[in-house]
Write a protein that holds these residues in place. Structure first.
Motif, PDB file in Angstrom:
ATOM      1  N   LYS A   7       0.938  -1.072   0.010  1.00 59.80           N
ATOM      2  CA  LYS A   7      -0.041   0.034   0.015  1.00 59.80           C
ATOM      3  C   LYS A   7       0.800   1.014   0.109  1.00 59.80           C
ATOM      4  CE  LYS A   7      -3.967  -2.282   0.745  1.00 59.80           C
ATOM      5  NZ  LYS A   7      -4.825  -2.481  -0.473  1.00 59.80           N
ATOM      6  N   SER A   8       0.477   2.346  -0.762  1.00 57.14           N
ATOM      7  CA  SER A   8       1.082   3.539  -0.809  1.00 57.14           C
ATOM      8  C   SER A   8       0.413   4.645   0.193  1.00 57.14           C
ATOM      9  CB  SER A   8       0.984   3.976  -2.176  1.00 57.14           C
ATOM     10  OG  SER A   8       1.750   5.475  -2.295  1.00 57.14           O
ATOM     11  N   VAL A   9       0.966   5.182   1.187  1.00 60.42           N
ATOM     12  CA  VAL A   9       0.570   6.162   2.173  1.00 60.42           C
ATOM     13  C   VAL A   9       1.137   7.430   2.139  1.00 60.42           C
ATOM     14  CG1 VAL A   9       0.064   6.274   4.481  1.00 60.42           C
ATOM     15  CG2 VAL A   9      -0.143   4.008   3.435  1.00 60.42           C
ATOM     16  N   LEU A  10       0.653   8.534   2.170  1.00 60.05           N
ATOM     17  CA  LEU A  10       1.260   9.865   2.259  1.00 60.05           C
ATOM     18  C   LEU A  10       0.717  10.415   3.615  1.00 60.05           C
ATOM     19  CD1 LEU A  10       2.656  12.138   1.191  1.00 60.05           C
ATOM     20  CD2 LEU A  10       0.605  12.773  -0.133  1.00 60.05           C
ATOM     21  N   VAL A  11       1.427  10.880   4.264  1.00 59.55           N
ATOM     22  CA  VAL A  11       0.965  11.626   5.566  1.00 59.55           C
ATOM     23  C   VAL A  11       1.384  13.123   5.720  1.00 59.55           C
ATOM     24  CG1 VAL A  11       1.228  11.601   8.266  1.00 59.55           C
ATOM     25  CG2 VAL A  11       1.449   9.421   6.936  1.00 59.55           C
ATOM     26  N   ALA A  31       3.757  -0.628   4.741  1.00 59.36           N
ATOM     27  CA  ALA A  31       3.381   0.169   3.687  1.00 59.36           C
ATOM     28  C   ALA A  31       4.493   0.846   3.096  1.00 59.36           C
ATOM     29  CB  ALA A  31       2.533   1.205   4.252  1.00 59.36           C
ATOM     30  N   ALA A  32       4.314   1.453   1.775  1.00 62.46           N
ATOM     31  CA  ALA A  32       5.414   2.390   1.323  1.00 62.46           C
ATOM     32  C   ALA A  32       4.987   3.784   1.863  1.00 62.46           C
ATOM     33  CB  ALA A  32       5.433   2.372  -0.089  1.00 62.46           C
ATOM     34  N   VAL A  33       5.655   4.345   2.625  1.00 63.87           N
ATOM     35  CA  VAL A  33       5.043   5.578   3.323  1.00 63.87           C
ATOM     36  C   VAL A  33       6.091   6.944   2.864  1.00 63.87           C
ATOM     37  CG1 VAL A  33       4.689   6.904   5.637  1.00 63.87           C
ATOM     38  CG2 VAL A  33       4.407   4.471   5.309  1.00 63.87           C
ATOM     39  N   THR A  34       5.334   8.053   2.421  1.00 66.38           N
ATOM     40  CA  THR A  34       6.127   9.282   2.237  1.00 66.38           C
ATOM     41  C   THR A  34       5.245  10.082   3.453  1.00 66.38           C
ATOM     42  OG1 THR A  34       6.319   8.805  -0.043  1.00 66.38           O
ATOM     43  CG2 THR A  34       6.447  11.058   0.588  1.00 66.38           C
ATOM     44  N   PHE A  35       6.046  11.031   3.824  1.00 68.59           N
ATOM     45  CA  PHE A  35       5.508  12.005   4.736  1.00 68.59           C
ATOM     46  C   PHE A  35       6.221  13.404   4.523  1.00 68.59           C
ATOM     47  CE2 PHE A  35       9.219  10.493   7.079  1.00 68.59           C
ATOM     48  CZ  PHE A  35       9.749  11.764   7.918  1.00 68.59           C
ATOM     49  N   THR A  54      10.022   8.016   3.560  1.00 71.57           N
ATOM     50  CA  THR A  54      10.456   8.837   2.458  1.00 71.57           C
ATOM     51  C   THR A  54       9.964  10.362   3.063  1.00 71.57           C
ATOM     52  OG1 THR A  54      10.518   7.812   0.472  1.00 71.57           O
ATOM     53  CG2 THR A  54      10.714   9.893   0.310  1.00 71.57           C
ATOM     54  N   ALA A  55      11.092  11.192   3.337  1.00 80.59           N
ATOM     55  CA  ALA A  55      10.557  12.488   3.763  1.00 80.59           C
ATOM     56  C   ALA A  55      10.558  13.520   2.839  1.00 80.59           C
ATOM     57  CB  ALA A  55      11.460  12.995   5.006  1.00 80.59           C
ATOM     58  N   ALA A  56       9.709  14.546   2.774  1.00 81.41           N
ATOM     59  CA  ALA A  56       9.563  15.513   1.701  1.00 81.41           C
ATOM     60  C   ALA A  56       9.188  16.935   2.525  1.00 81.41           C
ATOM     61  CB  ALA A  56       8.726  15.274   0.593  1.00 81.41           C
ATOM     62  N   GLN A  57       9.918  17.971   2.200  1.00 82.74           N
ATOM     63  CA  GLN A  57       9.676  19.075   2.606  1.00 82.74           C
ATOM     64  C   GLN A  57       8.392  19.843   1.787  1.00 82.74           C
ATOM     65  OE1 GLN A  57      12.820  22.100   2.648  1.00 82.74           O
ATOM     66  NE2 GLN A  57      11.944  22.829   4.801  1.00 82.74           N
TER      67      GLN A  57
END
Ligand code: NDP
Length: 237
Positions: A7-11, A31-35, A54-57
């Motif tokens: 599952k692909s999750v964005l927080v 899950a594959a998580v990006t936040f 994965t962290a993204a500003q």
């Protein structure tokens, strides 16, 4: 197989506090998580390294950046919008620009992110927004703008549930009471006042909120939408 394997999750807003607990929970469940984060680069990088996420500003106050982040994340199985804050104080003395920023982060970002996520979301997708029991009950002066913002999420979830329901996409609001984070530490100056309103007289833990989010994102909650889910030790009861 882990609960969210594949599952692909964005927080949105995941570097600290409740958001970080949600990132940890989904990552632990496969899950594959990006936040995203705004200012806490070091905390974000540490959490990404710890969890394999994965962290993204992306500043949630920047509408176009939020929309681009969601769009560029591709089809999401789960979107969690957690970024939010309060501006405390006498409304007669407050800077209107600070209040407008609060509404951009706490209301505009959840709305635009939810709509953008729904464009690519597969059948059965899940949108979960972190509101507050203060959307239902505001027993403390100096927090009206915060109460406005969290009440607004209730109308948003009720409305978007109608729009997205035919595609099997659910949208729900999780409404915490006092939770032990940097924003509301368990040993902070307001603790006795807050606990006086509660049946369970302690701050909640970020992991307890993450558990409710994971249930709403999971297979047992496919019939749950347009609803508010309060986790507050009966602060609002
Ligand atoms: P914290 O202040 O501890 O953490 C907030 C998180 O959101 C951080 O990761 C922060 O990232 C991120 N964030 C804040 N502003 C932005 C922004 N403009 N853009 C991107 N990310 C942002 O807060 P909590 O964990 O306590 O609260 C999380 C959510 O839960 C909020 O919506 C809050 O209103 C709600 N809530 C909290 C309660 C509590 O008692 N703690 C009670 C009820 C609701 P960064 O540090 O990088 O800016």
């Amino acid at each position: 197989m882990a609960a969210f394997e594949g599952k692909s999750v964005l927080v949105l807003g995941g570097s600290r506090g409740i958001g970080a607990a949600i990132v940890r929970r989904f990552a632990a469940d496969g899950a594959a998580v990006t936040f995203t984060y705004a200012g806490s680069r070091e905390a974000a990088e540490q959490l990404a390294a710890e969890t394999g996420s994965t962290a993204a500003q992306t500043d949630s106050a920047d509408r176009d950046a939020v929309i681009a982040r969601v769009r560029d994340s591709g089809p999401l199985d789960v979107l969690v919008v957690n970024s939010g804050f309060a501006v405390l104080g006498d409304p007669l003395e407050q800077d209107p620009d600070a209040i407008d920023r609060l509404f951009r982060v706490n209301v505009h970002a959840p709305y635009h992110a939810s709509v953008e996520a729904a464009r690519q979301m597969p059948e059965g997708g899940r949108i979960i927004v972190i509101g507050s029991v203060n959307g239902d009950r505001m027993p403390i002066a100096g927090m009206a703008s915060y109460a406005v913002s969290k009440s607004a999420l209730q109308g948003m979830a009720r409305g978007l549930a109608r729009d997205f329901g035919p595609r099997g996409i659910t949208i729900n609001v999780v409404q915490p009471g006092p939770i032990d984070t940097d924003a509301n530490p368990a040993d902070g100056p307001m603790k006795d006042l807050m606990h006086s309103f509660m049946a369970i007289k302690r701050h909640g833990r970020p992991e307890e909120v993450a558990g409710m989010v994971a249930w709403l994102a999971g297979p047992e909650a496919g019939f749950v939408t347009g609803a508010m889910h309060t986790i507050d030790g009966a602060f609002g009861a």
